[in-house]
Design a protein around this motif. Structure first.
Motif, PDB file in Angstrom:
ATOM      1  N   ASN A 239       0.818  -1.214   0.000  1.00 42.41           N
ATOM      2  CA  ASN A 239       0.000   0.000   0.000  1.00 42.41           C
ATOM      3  C   ASN A 239       0.851   1.263   0.000  1.00 42.41           C
ATOM      4  O   ASN A 239       0.519   2.274   0.643  1.00 42.41           O
ATOM      5  N   GLY A 240       1.965   1.197  -0.718  1.00 41.50           N
ATOM      6  CA  GLY A 240       2.812   2.370  -0.871  1.00 41.50           C
ATOM      7  C   GLY A 240       3.730   2.652   0.295  1.00 41.50           C
ATOM      8  O   GLY A 240       4.438   3.666   0.294  1.00 41.50           O
ATOM      9  N   ASN A 241       3.743   1.800   1.295  1.00 39.00           N
ATOM     10  CA  ASN A 241       4.591   2.043   2.456  1.00 39.00           C
ATOM     11  C   ASN A 241       5.341   0.761   2.833  1.00 39.00           C
ATOM     12  O   ASN A 241       4.830  -0.361   2.666  1.00 39.00           O
ATOM     13  N   TYR A 242       6.541   0.939   3.368  1.00 35.68           N
ATOM     14  CA  TYR A 242       7.279  -0.214   3.883  1.00 35.68           C
ATOM     15  C   TYR A 242       6.533  -0.770   5.090  1.00 35.68           C
ATOM     16  O   TYR A 242       6.082  -0.022   5.958  1.00 35.68           O
ATOM     17  N   GLY A 243       6.397  -2.062   5.116  1.00 35.78           N
ATOM     18  CA  GLY A 243       5.656  -2.704   6.182  1.00 35.78           C
ATOM     19  C   GLY A 243       6.500  -2.923   7.421  1.00 35.78           C
ATOM     20  O   GLY A 243       7.552  -2.309   7.606  1.00 35.78           O
ATOM     21  N   ALA A 244       6.025  -3.822   8.260  1.00 30.74           N
ATOM     22  CA  ALA A 244       6.716  -4.087   9.527  1.00 30.74           C
ATOM     23  C   ALA A 244       7.944  -4.963   9.348  1.00 30.74           C
ATOM     24  O   ALA A 244       8.736  -5.099  10.280  1.00 30.74           O
ATOM     25  N   ILE A 245       8.120  -5.570   8.163  1.00 25.98           N
ATOM     26  CA  ILE A 245       9.237  -6.495   7.944  1.00 25.98           C
ATOM     27  C   ILE A 245      10.361  -5.781   7.220  1.00 25.98           C
ATOM     28  O   ILE A 245      10.211  -5.318   6.079  1.00 25.98           O
ATOM     29  N   THR A 279      18.012 -26.198   4.211  1.00 24.30           N
ATOM     30  CA  THR A 279      17.991 -25.391   5.432  1.00 24.30           C
ATOM     31  C   THR A 279      17.052 -24.203   5.257  1.00 24.30           C
ATOM     32  O   THR A 279      17.205 -23.425   4.310  1.00 24.30           O
ATOM     33  N   LYS A 280      16.107 -24.090   6.149  1.00 20.26           N
ATOM     34  CA  LYS A 280      15.154 -22.979   6.082  1.00 20.26           C
ATOM     35  C   LYS A 280      15.722 -21.781   6.836  1.00 20.26           C
ATOM     36  O   LYS A 280      16.062 -21.870   8.007  1.00 20.26           O
ATOM     37  N   TYR A 281      15.799 -20.642   6.137  1.00 22.01           N
ATOM     38  CA  TYR A 281      16.334 -19.429   6.743  1.00 22.01           C
ATOM     39  C   TYR A 281      15.266 -18.371   6.995  1.00 22.01           C
ATOM     40  O   TYR A 281      15.459 -17.486   7.825  1.00 22.01           O
ATOM     41  N   ILE A 282      14.166 -18.434   6.267  1.00 25.02           N
ATOM     42  CA  ILE A 282      13.098 -17.444   6.451  1.00 25.02           C
ATOM     43  C   ILE A 282      11.775 -18.180   6.619  1.00 25.02           C
ATOM     44  O   ILE A 282      11.461 -19.087   5.835  1.00 25.02           O
ATOM     45  N   ASP A 283      11.027 -17.807   7.626  1.00 20.33           N
ATOM     46  CA  ASP A 283       9.676 -18.330   7.831  1.00 20.33           C
ATOM     47  C   ASP A 283       8.884 -17.249   8.557  1.00 20.33           C
ATOM     48  O   ASP A 283       8.866 -17.176   9.779  1.00 20.33           O
ATOM     49  N   ILE A 284       8.234 -16.382   7.765  1.00 22.09           N
ATOM     50  CA  ILE A 284       7.514 -15.232   8.313  1.00 22.09           C
ATOM     51  C   ILE A 284       6.023 -15.444   8.071  1.00 22.09           C
ATOM     52  O   ILE A 284       5.568 -15.473   6.915  1.00 22.09           O
ATOM     53  N   PRO A 285       5.228 -15.600   9.127  1.00 21.60           N
ATOM     54  CA  PRO A 285       3.813 -15.975   8.966  1.00 21.60           C
ATOM     55  C   PRO A 285       2.929 -14.882   8.375  1.00 21.60           C
ATOM     56  O   PRO A 285       1.892 -15.188   7.780  1.00 21.60           O
ATOM     57  N   ARG A 286       3.319 -13.593   8.500  1.00 17.72           N
ATOM     58  CA  ARG A 286       2.482 -12.501   7.971  1.00 17.72           C
ATOM     59  C   ARG A 286       3.310 -11.572   7.088  1.00 17.72           C
ATOM     60  O   ARG A 286       3.214 -10.352   7.186  1.00 17.72           O
ATOM     61  N   MET A 287       4.097 -12.190   6.215  1.00 14.15           N
ATOM     62  CA  MET A 287       4.921 -11.415   5.283  1.00 14.15           C
ATOM     63  C   MET A 287       4.071 -10.771   4.199  1.00 14.15           C
ATOM     64  O   MET A 287       4.253  -9.612   3.837  1.00 14.15           O
ATOM     65  N   ILE A 288       3.086 -11.520   3.655  1.00 16.32           N
ATOM     66  CA  ILE A 288       2.230 -11.020   2.583  1.00 16.32           C
ATOM     67  C   ILE A 288       1.020 -10.353   3.234  1.00 16.32           C
ATOM     68  O   ILE A 288       0.102 -11.024   3.717  1.00 16.32           O
ATOM     69  N   GLN A 289       0.995  -9.041   3.235  1.00 13.57           N
ATOM     70  CA  GLN A 289      -0.065  -8.321   3.944  1.00 13.57           C
ATOM     71  C   GLN A 289      -1.348  -8.182   3.136  1.00 13.57           C
ATOM     72  O   GLN A 289      -2.428  -8.019   3.707  1.00 13.57           O
ATOM     73  N   GLU A 290      -1.242  -8.242   1.808  1.00 12.56           N
ATOM     74  CA  GLU A 290      -2.418  -8.151   0.949  1.00 12.56           C
ATOM     75  C   GLU A 290      -2.413  -9.354   0.006  1.00 12.56           C
ATOM     76  O   GLU A 290      -1.463  -9.547  -0.754  1.00 12.56           O
TER      77      GLU A 290
END
Length: 334
Positions: A239-245, A279-290
């Motif tokens: 939405n035009g802004n950097y998110g929390a990640i 090897t899993k290095y990233i696992d972010i449950p709410r990365m995709i906000q839309e």
């Protein structure tokens, strides 16, 4: 007369002894029986105490395993085992000490490769249909690149030239909510002089233009620097802004990027995961906000010397689906 009296005395004594012998034998037998019973009781008591001691040792110290096997003696004719030597005793003692030390130092961490690729192919390119020296027909760019062959590597590879705001975009349209991305990498000419800024970027974008995204995108960069450990970086923009990640993930993948790593990405609605090999290095449950706004995949390389250092990609596969085992567990209970 004296002889007659003597004979009578001897005869009386003999008769007395004959009457006494059965009684004496009976007493001796009773004493032997009681002695045997006491001996058996003492042996049973000692055996019970010994087994009880072993049981208590195993409870108090689980590293010591109880054993009921008999150790062969030196005089055992049928045994092929050699008698225990001082060296064997020392080795066993050292082994037990090592086990106890490892237990006391801490617990090992176990993980699992839980990537499940999608089952409906949306895009696949191994560049086998392209001529060597040409730009791949299923891709677009605002820079330059070419299909090449490398010694000791099967198949064709695609060289992506390094540059600022140079994007490489495969012809993938309308990514679904759940999908997976897989590809292989080959690093060429990477050594201790490679820049600390040398990275490969992977972008999930809301458009196919030569930019990160219009209003929505997710970006991850894989480092190739060898003289220093550079973190894996990932961020989201909605939405035009950097998110929390906007994260820098401490991970040393210097050896992995030099040995043809396989990269796997899974997007399951809001969740975003990335693996290097298994090897899993990233696992972010709410990365995709839309949801449903990310449509395209973009790659770029930056910070590499154009003449000697190259990053090549091959076997790119994008597939719809990809089972989220955690979500399945929550929904189905198994």
């Amino acid at each position: 007369m004296k002889n007659s009296i003597l004979c009578k005395k001897l005869l009386g004594t003999a008769l007395l002894l004959l009457f006494m012998i059965p009684s004496a034998n009976a007493q001796i037998l009773k004493r032997l029986q009681k002695s045997a019973e006491r001996t058996v009781e003492r042996k049973l008591e000692r055996k019970t105490e010994k087994e009880t001691g072993k049981m208590m040792d195993s409870i108090l110290d689980p590293s010591q395993k109880s054993s009921t096997k008999k150790t062969p003696t030196k005089n055992s004719e049928n045994s092929d085992e050699k008698p225990t030597s001082k060296e064997d005793i020392g080795a066993n003692t050292a082994k037990e000490s090592s086990v106890k030390k490892n237990v006391s130092e801490g617990l090992e961490v176990y993980s699992k490769f839980d990537f499940v690729p999608g089952d409906k192919i949306l895009f696949y390119d191994d560049f086998s249909q392209d001529f060597v020296g040409d730009f791949p027909s299923k891709w677009n760019t605002n820079g330059s690149g070419e299909v090449v062959k490398i010694n000791n590597v099967d198949g064709n590879q695609f060289v992506m030239k390094s540059g600022y705001k140079i994007f490489y975009i495969p012809d993938v349209k309308n990514l679904p909510e759940d999908y997976t991305i897989e590809f292989d990498l080959v690093a060429q000419g990477i050594d201790g002089k490679t820049s600390s800024n040398a990275v490969m970027g992977i972008i999930l974008s809301d458009n196919n233009s030569f930019e990160n995204g219009n209003k929505h995108f997710v970006e991850t960069t894989l480092p190739f620097c060898q003289f220093y450990t550079i973190p894996i970086r990932t961020s989201n923009y909605f939405n035009g802004n950097y998110g929390a990640i906007n994260s820098s993930i401490d991970a040393d993948i210097r050896k992995e990027v030099l040995n043809r790593p396989h990269i796997s990405i899974a997007v399951t609605k809001n969740r975003y995961r990335l693996w290097v090999n298994e090897t899993k290095y990233i696992d972010i449950p709410r990365m995709i906000q839309e949801l449903t706004v990310l449509k395209a995949i973009k790659f770029y390389t930056y910070g590499f010397e154009d003449t000697n250092e190259n990053v090549l990609i091959s076997n790119l596969k994008v597939a719809a689906g990809g089972e989220d085992l955690r979500r399945k567990l929550l929904s189905e209970g198994k």
